[in-house]
Design a protein around this motif. Structure first.
Motif, PDB file in Angstrom:
ATOM      1  N   TRP A 430     -52.056  24.668  30.749  1.00  0.00           N
ATOM      2  CA  TRP A 430     -52.704  23.978  29.630  1.00  0.00           C
ATOM      3  C   TRP A 430     -53.052  22.558  30.059  1.00  0.00           C
ATOM      4  N   ALA A 431     -54.320  22.195  29.880  1.00  0.00           N
ATOM      5  CA  ALA A 431     -54.797  20.862  30.242  1.00  0.00           C
ATOM      6  C   ALA A 431     -54.668  19.877  29.083  1.00  0.00           C
ATOM      7  N   GLY A 432     -53.858  20.207  28.086  1.00  0.00           N
ATOM      8  CA  GLY A 432     -53.694  19.305  26.949  1.00  0.00           C
ATOM      9  C   GLY A 432     -54.946  19.193  26.115  1.00  0.00           C
ATOM     10  N   ASP A 433     -55.653  20.329  25.933  1.00  0.00           N
ATOM     11  CA  ASP A 433     -56.915  20.289  25.218  1.00  0.00           C
ATOM     12  C   ASP A 433     -56.936  21.296  24.083  1.00  0.00           C
ATOM     13  N   VAL A 434     -57.871  21.079  23.187  1.00  0.00           N
ATOM     14  CA  VAL A 434     -58.197  22.026  22.122  1.00  0.00           C
ATOM     15  C   VAL A 434     -59.714  22.148  22.103  1.00  0.00           C
ATOM     16  N   ARG A 435     -60.216  23.071  21.338  1.00  0.00           N
ATOM     17  CA  ARG A 435     -61.660  23.281  21.337  1.00  0.00           C
ATOM     18  C   ARG A 435     -62.349  22.323  20.371  1.00  0.00           C
ATOM     19  N   TRP A 436     -63.612  22.004  20.701  1.00  0.00           N
ATOM     20  CA  TRP A 436     -64.433  21.221  19.782  1.00  0.00           C
ATOM     21  C   TRP A 436     -64.605  21.997  18.477  1.00  0.00           C
ATOM     22  N   GLY A 445     -59.427  16.551  23.674  1.00  0.00           N
ATOM     23  CA  GLY A 445     -57.996  16.349  23.811  1.00  0.00           C
ATOM     24  C   GLY A 445     -57.210  16.892  22.628  1.00  0.00           C
ATOM     25  N   ALA A 446     -55.991  17.322  22.896  1.00  0.00           N
ATOM     26  CA  ALA A 446     -55.120  17.874  21.858  1.00  0.00           C
ATOM     27  C   ALA A 446     -54.420  16.737  21.120  1.00  0.00           C
ATOM     28  N   PRO A 447     -54.630  16.613  19.807  1.00  0.00           N
ATOM     29  CA  PRO A 447     -53.953  15.555  19.055  1.00  0.00           C
ATOM     30  C   PRO A 447     -52.436  15.734  19.083  1.00  0.00           C
ATOM     31  N   ALA A 448     -51.728  14.636  19.065  1.00  0.00           N
ATOM     32  CA  ALA A 448     -50.276  14.700  18.972  1.00  0.00           C
ATOM     33  C   ALA A 448     -49.876  15.301  17.635  1.00  0.00           C
ATOM     34  N   GLY A 449     -48.684  15.872  17.612  1.00  0.00           N
ATOM     35  CA  GLY A 449     -48.184  16.432  16.365  1.00  0.00           C
ATOM     36  C   GLY A 449     -47.590  17.813  16.553  1.00  0.00           C
ATOM     37  N   PRO A 450     -47.286  18.500  15.449  1.00  0.00           N
ATOM     38  CA  PRO A 450     -46.645  19.819  15.514  1.00  0.00           C
ATOM     39  C   PRO A 450     -47.657  20.914  15.852  1.00  0.00           C
ATOM     40  N   TYR A 451     -47.233  21.846  16.700  1.00  0.00           N
ATOM     41  CA  TYR A 451     -48.087  22.947  17.125  1.00  0.00           C
ATOM     42  C   TYR A 451     -47.349  24.274  16.962  1.00  0.00           C
ATOM     43  N   PRO A 482     -55.222   2.795  25.330  1.00  0.00           N
ATOM     44  CA  PRO A 482     -55.716   1.727  24.449  1.00  0.00           C
ATOM     45  C   PRO A 482     -56.922   2.130  23.625  1.00  0.00           C
ATOM     46  N   HIS A 483     -57.716   3.058  24.100  1.00  0.00           N
ATOM     47  CA  HIS A 483     -58.902   3.490  23.370  1.00  0.00           C
ATOM     48  C   HIS A 483     -58.711   4.839  22.685  1.00  0.00           C
ATOM     49  N   ASP A 484     -57.477   5.290  22.582  1.00  0.00           N
ATOM     50  CA  ASP A 484     -57.206   6.586  21.955  1.00  0.00           C
ATOM     51  C   ASP A 484     -56.821   6.344  20.496  1.00  0.00           C
ATOM     52  N   PHE A 485     -57.765   6.542  19.595  1.00  0.00           N
ATOM     53  CA  PHE A 485     -57.522   6.261  18.183  1.00  0.00           C
ATOM     54  C   PHE A 485     -57.083   7.492  17.396  1.00  0.00           C
ATOM     55  N   ASP A 486     -57.148   8.672  18.031  1.00  0.00           N
ATOM     56  CA  ASP A 486     -56.756   9.888  17.314  1.00  0.00           C
ATOM     57  C   ASP A 486     -55.592  10.611  17.979  1.00  0.00           C
ATOM     58  N   SER A 487     -54.944   9.950  18.943  1.00  0.00           N
ATOM     59  CA  SER A 487     -53.740  10.472  19.602  1.00  0.00           C
ATOM     60  C   SER A 487     -53.963  11.813  20.281  1.00  0.00           C
ATOM     61  N   ASP A 488     -55.180  12.015  20.816  1.00  0.00           N
ATOM     62  CA  ASP A 488     -55.428  13.261  21.528  1.00  0.00           C
ATOM     63  C   ASP A 488     -55.405  13.080  23.038  1.00  0.00           C
ATOM     64  N   GLY A 489     -54.992  11.886  23.494  1.00  0.00           N
ATOM     65  CA  GLY A 489     -54.861  11.653  24.916  1.00  0.00           C
ATOM     66  C   GLY A 489     -56.142  11.289  25.615  1.00  0.00           C
ATOM     67  N   SER A 490     -57.255  11.312  24.901  1.00  0.00           N
ATOM     68  CA  SER A 490     -58.549  11.005  25.500  1.00  0.00           C
ATOM     69  C   SER A 490     -59.128   9.756  24.843  1.00  0.00           C
ATOM     70  N   PRO A 491     -59.818   8.935  25.612  1.00  0.00           N
ATOM     71  CA  PRO A 491     -60.402   7.725  25.022  1.00  0.00           C
ATOM     72  C   PRO A 491     -61.457   8.058  23.968  1.00  0.00           C
ATOM     73  N   ASP A 492     -61.597   7.165  23.027  1.00  0.00           N
ATOM     74  CA  ASP A 492     -62.624   7.280  21.996  1.00  0.00           C
ATOM     75  C   ASP A 492     -63.511   6.034  22.036  1.00  0.00           C
ATOM     76  N   LEU A 493     -64.708   6.169  21.475  1.00  0.00           N
ATOM     77  CA  LEU A 493     -65.609   5.031  21.323  1.00  0.00           C
ATOM     78  C   LEU A 493     -65.790   4.741  19.841  1.00  0.00           C
TER      79      LEU A 493
END
Length: 743
Positions: A430-436, A445-451, A482-493
């Motif tokens: 698992w690459a720590g991802d979910v689908r669009w 990126g997969a948001p943090a939280g319960p799965y 620093p640019h991850d505003f949704d806790s999915d491990g990937s930067p956001d703009l």
């Protein structure tokens, strides 16, 4: 190799689920019986028993009071008592074979051969094969009669029968009526006083019926490509199968001489048995097959009417049992694997009875998994998810779902072959991802939280139902970006359009798009705020307010600076006033730790070109300590970007673009100052906004992003940026709304 046809030596090489090897000969008495552990469970409708079948063991014989197995490749044979599960282990180095239609076993140690009655616990007799010359060997046993073959002058074998007699020495007699060139003699079965013998001659394979009382052959028949044979009071049956060819069951009516041929599509070995007028057959090792077939089941066929019925869902091996029964190592979906007895039921129709369960399931079952309760995706860029299944000839679908956000990942896991080094596990890296959303073929990126995780494992051979089972875990990120505003491990703009809306664009290192890197999709932009037209500057700053996730600051047209703390779920807290007087600055950038204290700092350039640093405090009500002057002459730059530790130095860095389009690196020293600037290259004037986006490619180093391109950080101060790589299509100009600011 074949149950009824081959010699004892070749029989040791098959054993279906287990492979036996020759052992050094050692002498010794039988081990003290030990009570076997009770079975783990018995299905409804069966009789509970403490008798267990050793998992993966090869079945050698079934008597009236017990059965003989070889539990492992190099371990000694075991006799298990049916009444209470007590186990007798034979000494290592002994070759132990079962006798037909009895509780007698053949115990070989070197040239010494003993016939043992396991029910009575006595030795019936003992002979030494060395007495009979070189090449003498055991050719099986029926009840208390031992068959021994010896070479003859014609190049074939003679057969002698040994039976218990008074005085300790066995009585013996020669078998008459066999061809002189017969070789490979083997006692394959018995019905009443008729013994079935298989052998080979120059014309190929053959079988013969032998009168046990007289020792004379009463009938015989050539059987080309004979693989297996059985006898009952009314029939002789055998299989014919050439190398690589399909099997055929052949049945001879002993009274009329009529022959039936039943072609089977199986190209693997087929086991064969007779229960009265019914022939039983099934393809071995069907539980591990990768395609469905009706021959995977043990099937009984009435040789008089052609009626068939399924007895077991799969079969590993079979042997003749006592009193016209068969013994099968196999299984059913309902009762699992173990030792089954096939015996006549009502009207002579064969029925299968579980005598000794092994505790192994026939249906696909989950035996364990490696998924921990918590997965920290900051420490693991990928995570190996493993499920240990009872068998791996399955097609499996994995579903991961964030129960807070609903984000999911659905992945097909291809079946493994048994040649794989880890074939007992189904893996998914698992690459720590979910689908669009709305685009299942693309990832984010997969948001943090319960799965929850769920697997649906469908057996490729069709034996048993699809296994559906699930579990749970929690995703955390102990080192937020620093640019991850949704806790999915990937930067956001963050972007503002001309209507004043603030939007969030998710990015991800995609394995789906051709570049393999940042994915930015306009139709997935999320509105996270309204009324942001009142601000003339918006800057992402990393974690200023102590919440552990990225924040941003916004300056209004009156020069007041405001803090928006991120919550890590695409939302932000109500703004907090930092202070006034910020209108004197032409450039603001934040997110780099310039002082080495682990906190993000802010730098600003005033109208005179002086560079000021505002050290971060980590407190939302007072996020900055008093400003410090750290340089002058910065008015030559039209872009200033905090990029984190881009160049591998002791602290965060800055990049600055001058009005000639040249990009410069300022390597942070960790004390709020910088090393002399390093020229990175020209040609940067064609870009709009430069964003220190954080670790976009998930290699542990921060990167630099601009419209449609990613510059991956190298960690090397002399060449801190790798060649640019195109990201997914950049949609800012395709919409009716214009984006006038993004960070």
């Amino acid at each position: 190799m074949d149950r009824h046809v081959r010699t004892p030596v070749s029989r040791r090489r098959r054993l279906g689920a287990a492979v036996l090897v020759a052992l050094a000969v050692t002498a010794g008495a039988l081990a003290t019986p030990a009570v076997a552990a009770p079975a783990t469970g018995v299905s409804a409708g069966t009789t509970a028993t403490t008798t267990a079948y050793p998992p993966q063991a090869g079945l050698w014989s079934l008597g009236r009071t017990g059965f003989l197995t070889w539990p492992e490749e190099v371990s000694p044979a075991h006799w298990t008592r049916l009444s209470d599960g007590a186990v007798t282990a034979f000494p290592a180095g002994h070759t132990v074979l079962g006798s037909r239609d009895s509780d007698v076993v053949i115990d070989e140690a070197g040239s010494a051969v003993a016939l043992r009655d396991m029910a009575a616990g006595t030795e019936l007799f003992r002979i030494d094969l060395a007495w009979y010359g070189t090449g003498s060997r055991v050719a099986g046993a029926i009840r208390s009669t031992l068959f021994v073959s010896t070479p003859n002058a014609a190049g074939g074998e003679n057969l002698r029968l040994y039976t218990p007699a008074d005085g300790g020495l066995p009585a013996s007699r020669s078998v008459t009526g066999l061809p002189t060139d017969a070789t490979g003699l083997w006692a394959a079965g018995v019905a009443g006083d008729s013994a079935l013998i298989t052998y080979r001659t120059g014309s190929g394979a053959a079988w013969a019926l032998l009168d046990l009382t007289t020792g004379a052959v009463t009938s015989h028949r050539q059987a080309p490509n004979l693989r297996d044979a059985a006898v009952s009071a009314t029939y002789v049956a055998w299989t014919e199968q050439s190398a690589g060819g399909s099997a055929t069951v052949v049945a001879l009516n002993r009274a009329t001489g009529t022959v039936q041929r039943i072609p089977l599509a199986a190209q693997d070995r087929v086991v064969l048995g007779l229960v009265g007028n019914w022939v039983t057959y099934g393809q071995t090792d069907g539980l591990r097959a990768y395609e469905p077939s009706p021959l995977l089941a043990l099937t009984a066929r009435d040789l008089n009417t052609g009626t068939t019925r399924k007895l077991l869902d799969h079969v590993v091996s079979d042997v003749d049992g006592p009193d016209g029964t068969n013994a099968v190592h196999g299984g059913t979906v309902a009762q699992g694997q173990g030792l089954y007895r096939i015996a006549p039921g009502t009207g002579g129709v064969p029925v299968a009875t579980l005598l000794a369960p092994s505790g192994e399931p026939t249906k696909v079952d989950l035996l364990g998994h490696s998924i921990p309760a918590t997965i920290d995706l900051s420490r693991n860029r990928t995570f190996d998810l493993k499920w240990r299944l009872s068998r791996i000839n399955v097609t499996m679908t994995l579903t991961l779902r964030n129960t807070r956000t609903g984000d999911t990942k659905v992945e097909y896991i291809a079946p493994l072959s048994e040649q794989a080094s880890d074939f007992t596990y189904a893996h998914y890296i698992w690459a720590g991802d979910v689908r669009w959303p709305t685009e299942p073929d693309r990832s984010t990126g997969a948001p943090a939280g319960p799965y929850t995780w769920r697997i649906d494992a469908k057996p490729l051979n069709g034996i048993g139902p699809t296994l559906t089972t699930s579990g749970s875990f929690t995703v955390v990120r102990s080192k937020p970006q620093p640019h991850d505003f949704d806790s999915d491990g990937s930067p956001d703009l963050l972007m503002r359009d001309t209507t004043g809306r603030l939007l969030l664009a998710d990015t991800f290192r995609s394995r789906d798009w051709s570049s393999g890197y940042e994915v930015l999709q306009e139709h997935h932009f999320k509105v996270v705020g309204q009324g942001f037209g009142i601000y003339d500057k918006i800057e992402a700053t990393g974690n200023l307010g102590g919440s552990g996730v990225g924040d941003f600051v916004a300056r209004d047209k009156a020069g007041v600076l405001w803090l928006y703390k991120g919550r890590g779920d695409d939302t932000f807290s109500a703004r907090i006033r930092i202070g006034g007087g910020w209108g004197v600055y032409t450039r603001l950038t934040g997110g780099s730790d310039l002082t080495g204290d682990g906190r993000a700092d802010l730098v600003a350039v005033d109208t005179a070109g002086v560079l000021w640093m505002y050290p971060g405090t980590g407190r939302d009500t007072a996020p900055f300590a008093a400003r410090k002057r750290i340089g002058s002459g910065w008015g030559v730059y039209d872009q200033l970007t905090a990029v984190g530790n881009l160049a591998g130095g002791p602290a965060g860095d800055l990049v600055a673009r001058d009005r000639a389009g040249v990009l410069w690196l300022y390597l942070g020293k960790g004390d709020g100052t910088f090393a002399p600037r390093t020229r990175l290259g020209g040609g940067w004037g064609g870009y709009g906004r430069l964003v220190g986006i954080g670790d976009a490619d998930r290699d542990g180093r921060p990167d630099l992003y601009t419209e449609g391109f990613l510059y991956r950080g190298s960690g090397n101060w002399a060449a801190p940026l790798r060649p640019r790589e195109e990201t997914s299509p950049y949609y800012f100009w395709t919409t009716a709304v214009t984006y006038n600011h993004f960070v």
